[in-house]
Design a protein around this motif. Structure first.
Motif, PDB file in Angstrom:
ATOM      1  N   PRO A 374       0.834  -1.195   0.000  1.00  0.00           N
ATOM      2  CA  PRO A 374       0.000   0.000   0.000  1.00  0.00           C
ATOM      3  C   PRO A 374       0.878   1.259   0.000  1.00  0.00           C
ATOM      4  O   PRO A 374       2.039   1.203   0.401  1.00  0.00           O
ATOM      5  N   VAL A 375       0.318   2.369  -0.463  1.00  0.00           N
ATOM      6  CA  VAL A 375       0.960   3.681  -0.304  1.00  0.00           C
ATOM      7  C   VAL A 375       0.078   4.485   0.632  1.00  0.00           C
ATOM      8  O   VAL A 375      -1.151   4.499   0.472  1.00  0.00           O
ATOM      9  N   ILE A 376       0.685   5.129   1.615  1.00  0.00           N
ATOM     10  CA  ILE A 376      -0.086   5.958   2.549  1.00  0.00           C
ATOM     11  C   ILE A 376       0.219   7.423   2.252  1.00  0.00           C
ATOM     12  O   ILE A 376       1.390   7.800   2.107  1.00  0.00           O
ATOM     13  N   ILE A 377      -0.838   8.231   2.142  1.00  0.00           N
ATOM     14  CA  ILE A 377      -0.646   9.672   1.900  1.00  0.00           C
ATOM     15  C   ILE A 377      -0.781  10.403   3.223  1.00  0.00           C
ATOM     16  O   ILE A 377      -1.661  10.101   4.035  1.00  0.00           O
ATOM     17  N   ARG A 378       0.104  11.376   3.452  1.00  0.00           N
ATOM     18  CA  ARG A 378       0.047  12.207   4.655  1.00  0.00           C
ATOM     19  C   ARG A 378       0.064  13.659   4.205  1.00  0.00           C
ATOM     20  O   ARG A 378       0.896  14.048   3.348  1.00  0.00           O
ATOM     21  N   ALA A 379      -0.841  14.487   4.718  1.00  0.00           N
ATOM     22  CA  ALA A 379      -0.845  15.927   4.395  1.00  0.00           C
ATOM     23  C   ALA A 379      -1.285  16.668   5.646  1.00  0.00           C
ATOM     24  O   ALA A 379      -2.418  16.505   6.093  1.00  0.00           O
ATOM     25  N   VAL A 380      -0.378  17.443   6.225  1.00  0.00           N
ATOM     26  CA  VAL A 380      -0.686  18.065   7.522  1.00  0.00           C
ATOM     27  C   VAL A 380      -0.367  19.557   7.551  1.00  0.00           C
ATOM     28  O   VAL A 380       0.443  20.067   6.776  1.00  0.00           O
ATOM     29  N   ASN A 381      -1.039  20.221   8.482  1.00  0.00           N
ATOM     30  CA  ASN A 381      -0.767  21.638   8.741  1.00  0.00           C
ATOM     31  C   ASN A 381      -0.316  21.805  10.179  1.00  0.00           C
ATOM     32  O   ASN A 381      -0.810  21.120  11.075  1.00  0.00           O
ATOM     33  N   THR A 382       0.630  22.706  10.384  1.00  0.00           N
ATOM     34  CA  THR A 382       1.154  22.931  11.716  1.00  0.00           C
ATOM     35  C   THR A 382       1.824  24.295  11.743  1.00  0.00           C
ATOM     36  O   THR A 382       2.132  24.863  10.689  1.00  0.00           O
ATOM     37  N   VAL A 383       2.063  24.792  12.946  1.00  0.00           N
ATOM     38  CA  VAL A 383       2.819  26.037  13.061  1.00  0.00           C
ATOM     39  C   VAL A 383       4.266  25.706  13.414  1.00  0.00           C
ATOM     40  O   VAL A 383       5.205  26.238  12.843  1.00  0.00           O
ATOM     41  N   ASP A 384       4.424  24.802  14.363  1.00  0.00           N
ATOM     42  CA  ASP A 384       5.760  24.549  14.895  1.00  0.00           C
ATOM     43  C   ASP A 384       6.165  23.078  14.849  1.00  0.00           C
ATOM     44  O   ASP A 384       7.167  22.692  15.450  1.00  0.00           O
ATOM     45  N   ALA A 385       5.365  22.246  14.176  1.00  0.00           N
ATOM     46  CA  ALA A 385       5.631  20.800  14.050  1.00  0.00           C
ATOM     47  C   ALA A 385       5.483  20.035  15.372  1.00  0.00           C
ATOM     48  O   ALA A 385       5.691  18.833  15.420  1.00  0.00           O
ATOM     49  N   MET A 386       5.104  20.748  16.441  1.00  0.00           N
ATOM     50  CA  MET A 386       4.914  20.059  17.726  1.00  0.00           C
ATOM     51  C   MET A 386       3.532  19.398  17.766  1.00  0.00           C
ATOM     52  O   MET A 386       3.351  18.340  18.353  1.00  0.00           O
ATOM     53  N   THR A 387       2.540  20.079  17.180  1.00  0.00           N
ATOM     54  CA  THR A 387       1.224  19.478  17.011  1.00  0.00           C
ATOM     55  C   THR A 387       0.880  19.685  15.535  1.00  0.00           C
ATOM     56  O   THR A 387       1.432  20.590  14.899  1.00  0.00           O
ATOM     57  N   ALA A 388      -0.017  18.860  15.015  1.00  0.00           N
ATOM     58  CA  ALA A 388      -0.373  19.015  13.607  1.00  0.00           C
ATOM     59  C   ALA A 388      -1.791  18.515  13.370  1.00  0.00           C
ATOM     60  O   ALA A 388      -2.267  17.607  14.060  1.00  0.00           O
ATOM     61  N   SER A 389      -2.469  19.142  12.414  1.00  0.00           N
ATOM     62  CA  SER A 389      -3.805  18.668  12.050  1.00  0.00           C
ATOM     63  C   SER A 389      -3.769  18.225  10.593  1.00  0.00           C
ATOM     64  O   SER A 389      -2.913  18.661   9.810  1.00  0.00           O
ATOM     65  N   VAL A 390      -4.713  17.381  10.247  1.00  0.00           N
ATOM     66  CA  VAL A 390      -4.714  16.802   8.911  1.00  0.00           C
ATOM     67  C   VAL A 390      -5.453  17.737   7.953  1.00  0.00           C
ATOM     68  O   VAL A 390      -6.487  18.304   8.305  1.00  0.00           O
ATOM     69  N   GLU A 391      -4.903  17.911   6.774  1.00  0.00           N
ATOM     70  CA  GLU A 391      -5.582  18.700   5.751  1.00  0.00           C
ATOM     71  C   GLU A 391      -6.828  17.940   5.278  1.00  0.00           C
ATOM     72  O   GLU A 391      -6.750  16.751   4.964  1.00  0.00           O
ATOM     73  N   GLU A 392      -7.966  18.642   5.247  1.00  0.00           N
ATOM     74  CA  GLU A 392      -9.196  17.982   4.790  1.00  0.00           C
ATOM     75  C   GLU A 392      -9.263  18.051   3.274  1.00  0.00           C
ATOM     76  O   GLU A 392      -9.885  18.932   2.697  1.00  0.00           O
ATOM     77  N   LEU A 393      -8.556  17.122   2.647  1.00  0.00           N
ATOM     78  CA  LEU A 393      -8.462  17.111   1.183  1.00  0.00           C
ATOM     79  C   LEU A 393      -9.813  16.833   0.542  1.00  0.00           C
ATOM     80  O   LEU A 393     -10.583  16.033   1.054  1.00  0.00           O
TER      81      LEU A 393
END
Ligand code: XMP
Length: 430
Positions: A374-393
Motif C-alpha cells: 500500500p501507499v499511505i498519503i500524509r498531508a498536515v498543517n502545523t505552526v511549529d511541528a509540535m502538534t499538527a492537524s490533517v488537511e481535509e483534502l
C-alpha cells in the motif's frame, strides 16, 4: 552591520521572538539578549538605538525576580519596559505594544532608521564574509534544503569559486532533487560543486536494517564519513559554512548557546579536520532566510521547499529499505507533489508526502490476484511541528491522486489517507 538595532532583553517573557519579528517587520533590526547583559557588552553592540526590557508573567524565576543590572538604566538609550513596571524607564507597558505604540518608540523615541531589508543584509554580509574569509576557501555541505541553499548562494556571491560545495546524494532524496541542486548551483550559478553519488554505499549499509533508530544512525554517520572523505581530498580549506539560523541560537536560551549549537551542527567531524565556522544566516528567522534566497535569485521551488528530514525517504520507506519500495515511495511522492501543485495545495498545506510500509496485501489487477504494497498519503498543517492537524483534502483530489499512483507506481495495489492528528500520531511514519 550598518543597520540600526533595537535590543530586546529577555526578562522571562515567552514573547521575545514575536516582538523581535514585529520590530523587524517595521524595518528595524532587532536582537534578543539575556537579561544579565552588562552595560559594557551592550555598549559594544553596533548601532543600538534603544532597549526593550521584555518581562512577562514569568519574570520571577525560583522566587527571585529577574532584574537587569542597574547600570543599564544609565546607558543613555531610550528604554521601554514591558510588564516590568519601573520608574527607571521612560516608558512602561503592560503588554506587547500595538503597532502604533511600537512605531512611536522606534521612530520617535529611538529615532531608528527603517533600514532592515534583505538588500542591505546581503550587501553587509558579503562585505563581512569577504573580510572574514579573505583569500581562503570555504567548504559547505549543500543538501538542497532551504538553509544550506541560501548559505551557498550568499557565500557564492561573496567569495565565488573559493566556495566549494559538496552535495552528497545518499540515494534517499526525492525525485529530481539532486538534479535540481546540480542544475541550479552548477549549471546556472556556476558554483564549484562536488557531487557525490553515494547511493550504493548507503543502500548497502542499510540492507536488512529494520530498526528506525538504527537506520537514522547509519545514515547520519555514513553522511559524515562521506563528507569527511571529500573534505580530505580538498586541500587548503580553512572555513566550514553552516546553515545555522536565528531560532537555532535563541531557542537554546543561553549566552553560550551559540557555541554549543555550532559545534553540534558540525555533526561530528573528526578533531583533526579543523575548520573555522561561517554562519551568515545566524541572525535570520526562517521567512527572512527565504526572502534572502529569493533576493539572491534562487528559484521559488527551492526557497519554499517543504521540510524534509535529513535521513530523507529512508524514514518513509518503513522497515528494512528495499529498492522496490524506495522507488514506490519516490514515485508516489512525485505524483503527490505534482497533483498538489496543480491544485494550488502546495501553497496551502505545510507538509505532504507518501509512505510505503513493509507489508503486502491481496488485491486484484488485470483480473488476477496480486500481492502488493500500500501507499499511505500524509498531508498536515502545523505552526511549529509540535502538534499538527490533517488537511481535509477534497474527495476528487484524493481520488485523482489515488488513480495516478495505482496506474503509474509499480508494486502498489492500495492507497490510504492517514487522518491522524499529532498527537497521537507524529507527522512522519517510521
Ligand atoms: P515528527 O514526525 O516528529 O516530525 O512529527 C516533525 C517534523 O520534523 C521533521 N523531521 C526531521 N527534520 N531531520 C530534520 O531536519 C530529521 O531527522 C527529521 N525527522 C523528522 C518532519 O518531517 C516534520 O516536519
Amino acid at each position: 552591520m550598518k543597520q540600526d538595532m533595537i535590543v530586546i532583553l529577555d526578562l522571562g517573557s515567552t514573547e521575545n521572538t514575536t516582538l523581535a519579528r514585529k520590530i523587524r517587520e517595521l524595518g528595524v533590526y532587532s536582537e534578543i539578549y539575556p537579561h544579565d547583559i552588562s552595560a559594557e557588552e551592550l555598549a559594544a553592540l553596533p548601532n543600538v538605538k534603544g532597549v526593550i526590557l521584555n518581562g512577562g508573567e514569568n519574570r520571577v524565576v525560583d522566587g527571585t525576580p529577574v532584574e537587569v543590572t542597574d547600570c543599564l538604566y544609565q546607558c543613555g538609550l531610550p528604554l521601554l519596559a514591558i510588564d516590568h513596571p519601573t520608574a527607571k524607564c521612560q516608558k512602561t507597558l503592560s503588554a506587547l505594544p500595538d503597532e502604533a505604540t511600537l512605531r512611536s518608540f522606534l521612530f520617535e523615541d529611538c529615532k531608528a532608521q527603517a533600514n532592515w531589508n534583505m538588500k542591505n543584509f546581503i550587501s553587509d554580509q558579503v562585505e563581512l564574509l569577504r573580510k572574514q574569509i579573505g583569500g581562503k576557501k570555504v567548504l559547505l555541505a549543500l543538501s538542497g534544503g532551504v538553509d544550506s541553499s541560501v548559505v551557498a548562494a550568499l557565500l557564492l556571491k561573496a567569495v565565488g569559486d573559493r566556495l566549494v560545495c559538496v552535495h552528497v546524494n545518499h540515494g534517499l532524496m526525492r525525485k529530481d532533487e539532486s538534479e535540481s541542486v546540480l542544475r541550479v548551483f552548477r549549471d546556472e550559478l556556476k558554483a564549484n560543486l562536488v557531487y557525490v553519488d553515494a547511493t550504493e554505499r548507503f543502500l548497502g549499509k542499510l540492507e536488512n536494517v529494520a530498526d528506525p533508530e538504527q537506520k537514522r544512525k547509519i545514515i547520519g554517520s555514513e553522511f559524515i564519513r562521506v563528507f569527511e572523505e571529500e573534505a580530505r581530498k580538498l586541500s587548503g580549506i580553512d572555513f566550514l559554512g553552516q546553515g545555522t539560523i536565528y531560532p537555532d541560537i535563541i531557542e537554546s536560551g543561553t549566552k553560550t548557546a551559540k557555541m554549543v549549537k555550532s559545534h553540534h551542527n558540525v555533526g561530528g567531524l573528526p578533531e583533526d579536520l579543523q575548520f573555522e565556522l561561517v554562519e551568515p544566516l545566524k541572525q535570520l528567522f526562517k521567512d527572512e532566510v527565504r526572502a534572502c534566497g529569493l533576493e539572491l535569485g534562487l528559484p521559488h521551488s527551492m526557497v519554499f521547499r517543504q521540510p524534509f528530514p535529513g535521513p530523507g525517504l529512508g524514514v518513509r520507506c518503513l522497515g528494512a529499505i528495499t529498492r522496490e519500495r524506495l522507488e514506490a515511495v519516490r514515485e508516489s511522492d512525485a505524483i503527490l507533489r505534482e497533483e498538489f501543485e496543480k491544485a494550488g495545495l502546495n501553497q496551502k498545506v505545510w507538509q505532504y508526502f507518501t509512505i510505503v510500509p513493509d507489508f503486502k496485501s491481496v488485491g486484484v489487477k488485470n483480473n488476477a490476484r496480486c500481492f502488493e504494497y500500500p501507499v499511505i498519503i500524509r498531508a498536515v498543517n502545523t505552526v511549529d511541528a509540535m502538534t499538527a492537524s490533517v488537511e481535509e483534502l477534497d474527495w476528487p483530489i484524493l481520488k485523482g491522486i489515488t488513480a495516478r499512483i495505482l496506474r503509474e507506481v509499480p508494486n502498489v495495489n492500495r492507497v490510504c489517507y492517514d487522518i491522524s492528528p499529532k498527537p497521537t500520531a507524529t507527522i512522519e511514519w517510521e
